[in-house]
Design a protein around this motif. Sequence first.
Motif, PDB file in Angstrom:
ATOM      1  N   ASN A  70       0.808  -1.222   0.000  1.00 14.49           N
ATOM      2  CA  ASN A  70       0.000   0.000   0.000  1.00 14.49           C
ATOM      3  C   ASN A  70       0.841   1.273   0.000  1.00 14.49           C
ATOM      4  OD1 ASN A  70       0.947  -0.522   2.593  1.00 14.49           O
ATOM      5  ND2 ASN A  70      -0.778   0.512   3.578  1.00 14.49           N
ATOM      6  N   LEU A  71       2.134   1.171  -0.334  1.00 19.05           N
ATOM      7  CA  LEU A  71       2.979   2.366  -0.430  1.00 19.05           C
ATOM      8  C   LEU A  71       2.972   2.875  -1.867  1.00 19.05           C
ATOM      9  CD1 LEU A  71       5.061   4.355   0.767  1.00 19.05           C
ATOM     10  CD2 LEU A  71       6.841   2.728   0.078  1.00 19.05           C
ATOM     11  N   LEU A  72       2.709   4.168  -2.017  1.00 15.48           N
ATOM     12  CA  LEU A  72       2.754   4.839  -3.318  1.00 15.48           C
ATOM     13  C   LEU A  72       3.759   5.982  -3.236  1.00 15.48           C
ATOM     14  CD1 LEU A  72      -1.102   5.028  -3.901  1.00 15.48           C
ATOM     15  CD2 LEU A  72       0.475   3.479  -5.063  1.00 15.48           C
ATOM     16  N   LEU A  98      -6.683  13.210   0.895  1.00 12.26           N
ATOM     17  CA  LEU A  98      -7.391  12.245   0.062  1.00 12.26           C
ATOM     18  C   LEU A  98      -8.018  11.146   0.909  1.00 12.26           C
ATOM     19  CD1 LEU A  98      -5.066  11.597  -3.022  1.00 12.26           C
ATOM     20  CD2 LEU A  98      -7.381  12.526  -3.058  1.00 12.26           C
ATOM     21  N   PRO A  99      -9.248  10.737   0.604  1.00 12.91           N
ATOM     22  CA  PRO A  99      -9.826   9.581   1.307  1.00 12.91           C
ATOM     23  C   PRO A  99      -9.004   8.321   1.038  1.00 12.91           C
ATOM     24  CG  PRO A  99     -11.494  10.804   0.082  1.00 12.91           C
ATOM     25  CD  PRO A  99     -10.178  11.355  -0.349  1.00 12.91           C
ATOM     26  N   GLY A 100      -8.757   7.582   2.080  1.00 11.96           N
ATOM     27  CA  GLY A 100      -7.976   6.354   1.940  1.00 11.96           C
ATOM     28  C   GLY A 100      -6.502   6.511   2.232  1.00 11.96           C
ATOM     29  N   VAL A 101      -5.998   7.750   2.332  1.00  9.77           N
ATOM     30  CA  VAL A 101      -4.592   7.996   2.660  1.00  9.77           C
ATOM     31  C   VAL A 101      -4.428   7.994   4.175  1.00  9.77           C
ATOM     32  CG1 VAL A 101      -2.705   9.656   2.566  1.00  9.77           C
ATOM     33  CG2 VAL A 101      -4.101   9.247   0.538  1.00  9.77           C
ATOM     34  N   VAL A 233      -4.892   2.942   2.748  1.00 10.41           N
ATOM     35  CA  VAL A 233      -5.526   1.833   3.458  1.00 10.41           C
ATOM     36  C   VAL A 233      -5.070   0.535   2.799  1.00 10.41           C
ATOM     37  CG1 VAL A 233      -7.718   0.747   4.026  1.00 10.41           C
ATOM     38  CG2 VAL A 233      -7.493   3.242   4.128  1.00 10.41           C
ATOM     39  N   ASN A 234      -4.738  -0.439   3.633  1.00 15.17           N
ATOM     40  CA  ASN A 234      -4.062  -1.639   3.123  1.00 15.17           C
ATOM     41  C   ASN A 234      -5.026  -2.624   2.446  1.00 15.17           C
ATOM     42  OD1 ASN A 234      -1.932  -3.285   2.555  1.00 15.17           O
ATOM     43  ND2 ASN A 234      -1.805  -4.198   4.587  1.00 15.17           N
ATOM     44  N   THR A 235      -5.677  -2.152   1.407  1.00 14.90           N
ATOM     45  CA  THR A 235      -6.468  -3.016   0.542  1.00 14.90           C
ATOM     46  C   THR A 235      -6.155  -2.633  -0.902  1.00 14.90           C
ATOM     47  OG1 THR A 235      -8.387  -1.533   0.447  1.00 14.90           O
ATOM     48  CG2 THR A 235      -8.327  -3.165   2.241  1.00 14.90           C
ATOM     49  N   GLN A 236      -6.287  -3.590  -1.809  1.00 15.94           N
ATOM     50  CA  GLN A 236      -5.960  -3.317  -3.199  1.00 15.94           C
ATOM     51  C   GLN A 236      -6.887  -2.268  -3.799  1.00 15.94           C
ATOM     52  OE1 GLN A 236      -3.266  -4.497  -4.881  1.00 15.94           O
ATOM     53  NE2 GLN A 236      -3.908  -3.018  -6.428  1.00 15.94           N
ATOM     54  N   ALA A 237      -8.165  -2.340  -3.430  1.00 15.75           N
ATOM     55  CA  ALA A 237      -9.127  -1.387  -3.980  1.00 15.75           C
ATOM     56  C   ALA A 237      -8.810   0.033  -3.524  1.00 15.75           C
ATOM     57  CB  ALA A 237     -10.543  -1.777  -3.575  1.00 15.75           C
TER      58      ALA A 237
END
Length: 403
Positions: A70-72, A98-101, A233-237
Amino acid sequence: MTVTSAPAPARLRPADLAGLASVGLRTRKLRAALSALGIAIGVAAIVAVLGLASSSQAGLLAEIARLGTNLLTVTNGTNLTGQPAELPDAAPGMVGQLPGVTAVQYTGTVATPVYRSPLIPPINTDGLSVQAASLGLPAVAGTSVAQGSYLNLATAGEPVAVLGHEAAQLMGIDRIWPGMRIWVGGQWFYVVGILNPAALAPQIDTSVLVGFPAAERYLGFDGHPSELYVRAVNTQAATTRVDNLLAAQANPEFPDEVSVSQPSQALTAQADAAGAFDTLFLGLGAVALLVGAVGVANIMIISVLERRQEIGLRRALGATRGQIRAQFLAEAILLALAGGAAGDVAGAAATVSYAHAKGWAIVIPPEAWAGGLGAALLIGAVAGLLPAIRAARLSPTEALWSL
């Protein structure tokens, strides 16, 4: 006149056949061992190559799972004129909305040389770079402090530096002691820590990290971040959603001048390509097996010539051509299987020792050792077929002629 028929030949049971085959090998131990050595080397190479490839891949995938996917990373690209673009000063804060960060840390490239001491020739930079770094960088980038401490609120504005893992090695620094200094941008910076390797951010490994306030105060840094490290968030989606929005969020005015990547994908590709050279080594193992097959065939032909009296005596006592053929074919197969078993053991031992030294999971695929024994069985059968046929064709009188 009474006609008596010849008695039916005794049946050669599998146990009797194995005993006969082993006698021929046990009476010529050195020759048999040398013949089996080629097969053992080939099988060992095959087992070791497949085992090490599987162990390496398992170790790399375990490392990826530990570090997270989940690292970008967001880096400044180039503008229309081909010059390096700049990320806005507010980019970290905007990305963090951002949502999810879940976390954002960042670095900025400082265009200044760094040396172990001012006595080092200016040309000897060793490829090291100076980076201004935020205070929570190690945890987000997937590394940690190996020795000393990291930057904090007290040291971020002072001439204090933390070394990446490879940067410390290139400078010849393996431990931290009070008062240690390096020459950064024409002045001394105190070294307070060394980081562990950063598998997901290898650029940190060759960097000397200083605080943003210190970089601006002492090194003339303009304060623009050049790379953001973003945890989602640690999910692929969720990671995919954040990935799709990062460029526009980091630089709304020029999103095309932003590069976004997922470092774990590079490691995953590395794991998939871990067996790229397996074919070469498997080919070398196949060549060794071919040499071993030639050795087995050669030793069996010599054995037939040396044991003509034995063959003639057995034929005179009632052994059939099929029994003679089965005896020598079984001997060749037993010789090859002995080499295959030894190769399996040697290949597994090499895999275990090397994987243990590297800290990998020890994985030996069943098809590796089973394939090694299967290849040995096939080689023994093929290599021993011609000598077995030649032995079976000898007539009793021809075989006993030299007695």
